[in-house]
Design a protein around this motif. Structure first.
Motif, PDB file in Angstrom:
ATOM      1  N   LEU A 189     -58.350   0.254 -68.402  1.00 27.22           N
ATOM      2  CA  LEU A 189     -58.391  -1.206 -68.899  1.00 27.22           C
ATOM      3  C   LEU A 189     -57.279  -1.089 -70.149  1.00 27.22           C
ATOM      4  CD1 LEU A 189     -61.903  -2.366 -69.174  1.00 27.22           C
ATOM      5  CD2 LEU A 189     -60.106  -3.558 -67.875  1.00 27.22           C
ATOM      6  N   HIS A 190     -57.261   0.106 -70.641  1.00 33.87           N
ATOM      7  CA  HIS A 190     -56.189   0.329 -71.797  1.00 33.87           C
ATOM      8  C   HIS A 190     -54.877   0.275 -71.216  1.00 33.87           C
ATOM      9  CE1 HIS A 190     -54.195   1.914 -75.302  1.00 33.87           C
ATOM     10  NE2 HIS A 190     -53.727   2.939 -74.384  1.00 33.87           N
ATOM     11  N   THR A 191     -54.786   0.957 -70.017  1.00 29.78           N
ATOM     12  CA  THR A 191     -53.339   0.923 -69.473  1.00 29.78           C
ATOM     13  C   THR A 191     -53.153  -0.388 -69.058  1.00 29.78           C
ATOM     14  OG1 THR A 191     -53.870   3.261 -68.385  1.00 29.78           O
ATOM     15  CG2 THR A 191     -52.206   1.734 -67.250  1.00 29.78           C
ATOM     16  N   MET A 192     -53.844  -1.166 -68.482  1.00 26.53           N
ATOM     17  CA  MET A 192     -53.353  -2.758 -67.964  1.00 26.53           C
ATOM     18  C   MET A 192     -53.081  -3.510 -69.276  1.00 26.53           C
ATOM     19  SD  MET A 192     -56.677  -3.229 -65.408  1.00 26.53           S
ATOM     20  CE  MET A 192     -56.213  -4.998 -65.217  1.00 26.53           C
ATOM     21  N   ALA A 193     -53.944  -3.200 -70.552  1.00 27.83           N
ATOM     22  CA  ALA A 193     -53.348  -4.060 -71.770  1.00 27.83           C
ATOM     23  C   ALA A 193     -52.089  -3.754 -72.073  1.00 27.83           C
ATOM     24  CB  ALA A 193     -54.307  -3.768 -72.618  1.00 27.83           C
ATOM     25  N   GLU A 194     -51.632  -2.212 -72.119  1.00 29.69           N
ATOM     26  CA  GLU A 194     -50.370  -1.874 -72.505  1.00 29.69           C
ATOM     27  C   GLU A 194     -49.126  -2.338 -71.359  1.00 29.69           C
ATOM     28  OE1 GLU A 194     -47.990   2.050 -73.842  1.00 29.69           O
ATOM     29  OE2 GLU A 194     -49.953   1.907 -74.288  1.00 29.69           O
ATOM     30  N   ALA A 195     -49.721  -2.233 -70.277  1.00 31.73           N
ATOM     31  CA  ALA A 195     -48.555  -2.902 -69.253  1.00 31.73           C
ATOM     32  C   ALA A 195     -48.339  -4.324 -69.336  1.00 31.73           C
ATOM     33  CB  ALA A 195     -49.383  -2.461 -67.748  1.00 31.73           C
ATOM     34  N   MET A 196     -49.500  -5.149 -69.617  1.00 30.27           N
ATOM     35  CA  MET A 196     -49.225  -6.559 -69.837  1.00 30.27           C
ATOM     36  C   MET A 196     -48.355  -6.805 -71.057  1.00 30.27           C
ATOM     37  SD  MET A 196     -52.089  -9.492 -70.110  1.00 30.27           S
ATOM     38  CE  MET A 196     -53.068  -8.833 -68.877  1.00 30.27           C
ATOM     39  N   ASP A 197     -48.610  -6.091 -72.170  1.00 28.61           N
ATOM     40  CA  ASP A 197     -47.484  -6.485 -73.205  1.00 28.61           C
ATOM     41  C   ASP A 197     -46.237  -5.853 -72.881  1.00 28.61           C
ATOM     42  OD1 ASP A 197     -47.329  -6.916 -76.061  1.00 28.61           O
ATOM     43  OD2 ASP A 197     -46.800  -4.692 -76.184  1.00 28.61           O
ATOM     44  N   LYS A 198     -45.898  -4.973 -72.203  1.00 29.36           N
ATOM     45  CA  LYS A 198     -44.754  -4.437 -72.006  1.00 29.36           C
ATOM     46  C   LYS A 198     -43.832  -5.228 -70.986  1.00 29.36           C
ATOM     47  CE  LYS A 198     -45.143   0.450 -73.297  1.00 29.36           C
ATOM     48  NZ  LYS A 198     -44.788   1.656 -73.138  1.00 29.36           N
ATOM     49  N   PHE A 199     -44.744  -5.742 -70.092  1.00 27.39           N
ATOM     50  CA  PHE A 199     -43.886  -6.615 -68.933  1.00 27.39           C
ATOM     51  C   PHE A 199     -43.661  -8.063 -69.412  1.00 27.39           C
ATOM     52  CE2 PHE A 199     -45.513  -3.876 -65.512  1.00 27.39           C
ATOM     53  CZ  PHE A 199     -44.584  -3.852 -64.598  1.00 27.39           C
ATOM     54  N   ALA A 200     -44.591  -8.563 -70.485  1.00 30.90           N
ATOM     55  CA  ALA A 200     -44.378  -9.664 -71.210  1.00 30.90           C
ATOM     56  C   ALA A 200     -43.085  -9.562 -72.007  1.00 30.90           C
ATOM     57  CB  ALA A 200     -45.482 -10.128 -72.080  1.00 30.90           C
TER      58      ALA A 200
END
Length: 408
Positions: free
Chosen positions: A94-105
């Motif tokens: 979940l931590h990975t997903m959160a960071e990925a979402m921020d960077k893709f945004a």
């Protein structure tokens, strides 16, 4: 189309010299390998500006950092979205997903896309889909409508479906399921699975000598991933699988690296220890897609729980011993033998497969010229995407009485 919509389209055309910008997000050797031939068609179309966005295991040293495969195929990489890959727990995923979402945004805020292609159901893809959908980027989802009840890919896949404007499915059954999820039939297309055709076009220059040196039909390929929804004990599963492999000392076993899913580190550690103890076993962390297909084609069969055992192996004439519930729910042909993750069941299935090797597998995922069909349909969609994206997507209801006939 409204005057406002025409101005948007005209502005985009002028900004990019009349080209349509199409993005593709890739995070693993598997999804990139599936798309290679299709991407090459898009790359060669002068009307399209293809941008490949790389993330996940393709940028990770732990998983072989195989972004080099993209460069070797002659593609440029438009963006690298590096994220931490810690598979030790669901919390870390979940931590990975959160960071990925921020960077893709951030990435999607800096570049306009006429269409973004997302394949499958990995957690990195969900982060990319949310980021794109929130910034009103139209998504083409590939391989939607499938069911995999043993893995969190199951709900991730359906979540991406609801964020997507268009859908390319691998079978008609999957197309019907996407429509059942409320997607309009005019935007859902059953075009076959790219992987079922791609594997027939392998280039042997991408096959390393140590793979070519393996005796044809003298080895098994083992590819096993965690089940992330079934609460199965991955240590116990691996003990059963590795014990079954020990029943065939006269054959070689070729193990491949697991996906970056929760508890995949346990699988990798136990596999490495087993290979160290057994001289008839070898391990490849990663292989080029062509090398993997070559390996499969010349093996006795595939043992494990990879989707490639259902989608690609049948096209290569190879049977699959599919272990456990990771692929439960997926369409499968006559070449897939499903077994519980128990030593005796696995051993018996392998022996039965060896008796069936002369029979021809049937592949329900194969369509002739699927890559060409994907290309033709995508270019058609690019001609209508500006119009389609201006209207909020409505839920397409099915008739509760007729059970399938749509409400007009």
């Amino acid at each position: 189309m409204s005057v406002y919509g025409k101005e948007i389209e005209r502005g985009r055309a002028l900004k990019n010299g009349g080209k349509k910008t199409v993005g593709f997000v890739t995070g693993s050797r598997a999804d990139y390998g599936i798309m290679r031939r299709f991407l090459k068609m898009l790359e060669e179309d002068e009307r399209i500006e293809l941008k490949i966005l790389v993330t996940g295991a393709l940028l990770s040293d732990t998983y072989g950092k195989q972004v080099s495969l993209i460069y070797e195929d002659g593609f440029a990489v438009a963006a690298k979205i590096e994220i931490p890959l810690d598979s030790s727990s669901d919390r870390m995923i979940l931590h990975t997903m959160a960071e990925a979402m921020d960077k893709f945004a951030l990435c999607f805020g800096e570049q306009e896309y006429d269409l973004l292609m997302i394949l499958g159901d990995r957690y990195e893809m969900l982060s990319a889909a949310v980021s794109a959908a929130m910034q009103k980027i139209p998504i083409l989802h590939i391989h939607g409508g499938e069911a995999t009840y043993g893995n969190y890919d199951e709900f991730i896949r359906h979540g991406i479906t609801k964020m997507s404007l268009y859908h390319f499915t691998a079978t008609e059954e999957y197309r019907n399921r996407v429509i059942q999820l409320g997607e309009h039939p005019d935007r859902v297309f059953s075009l076959g699975a790219l992987g079922a055709e791609n594997c027939l076009f392998m280039d042997e220059k991408n096959v390393p000598d140590d793979v070519k040196a393996l005796e044809r039909k003298g080895y098994f390929v083992v590819l096993f991933h965690p089940e992330t929804l079934t609460n199965m004990d991955v240590v116990r599963q691996m003990e059963e699988l590795l014990s079954a492999a020990g029943d065939f000392p006269e054959y070689r076993f070729v193990f491949l690296g697991a996906n970056a899913d929760t508890n995949s580190g346990i699988i990798r550690r136990m596999t490495a220890e087993f290979v160290d103890r057994n001289k008839n076993c070898i391990y490849f962390e990663n292989l080029h897609t062509d090398a993997y297909h070559y390996l499969l084609k010349n093996s006795i069969c595939l043992v494990g729980n990879s989707s490639s055992g259902l989608i690609e192996a049948p096209s290569l004439g190879i049977y699959t011993v599919n272990i456990g519930d990771r692929q439960k729910g997926r369409v499968r042909g006559n070449s897939v033998i499903d077994v519980e993750c128990r030593r005796d069941r696995i051993v018996n299935a392998v022996r039965s497969v060896m008796e069936l090797c002369g029979e021809t597998p049937v592949n329900p995922y194969y369509q002739e010229n699927s890559a060409g069909k994907y290309y033709e349909k995508l270019t058609e969609l690019l001609g209508r995407v500006e119009k389609d994206r201006l209207r909020p997507k409505e839920f397409y209801d099915l008739c509760p009485v007729c059970g399938g006939e749509t409400i007009k």
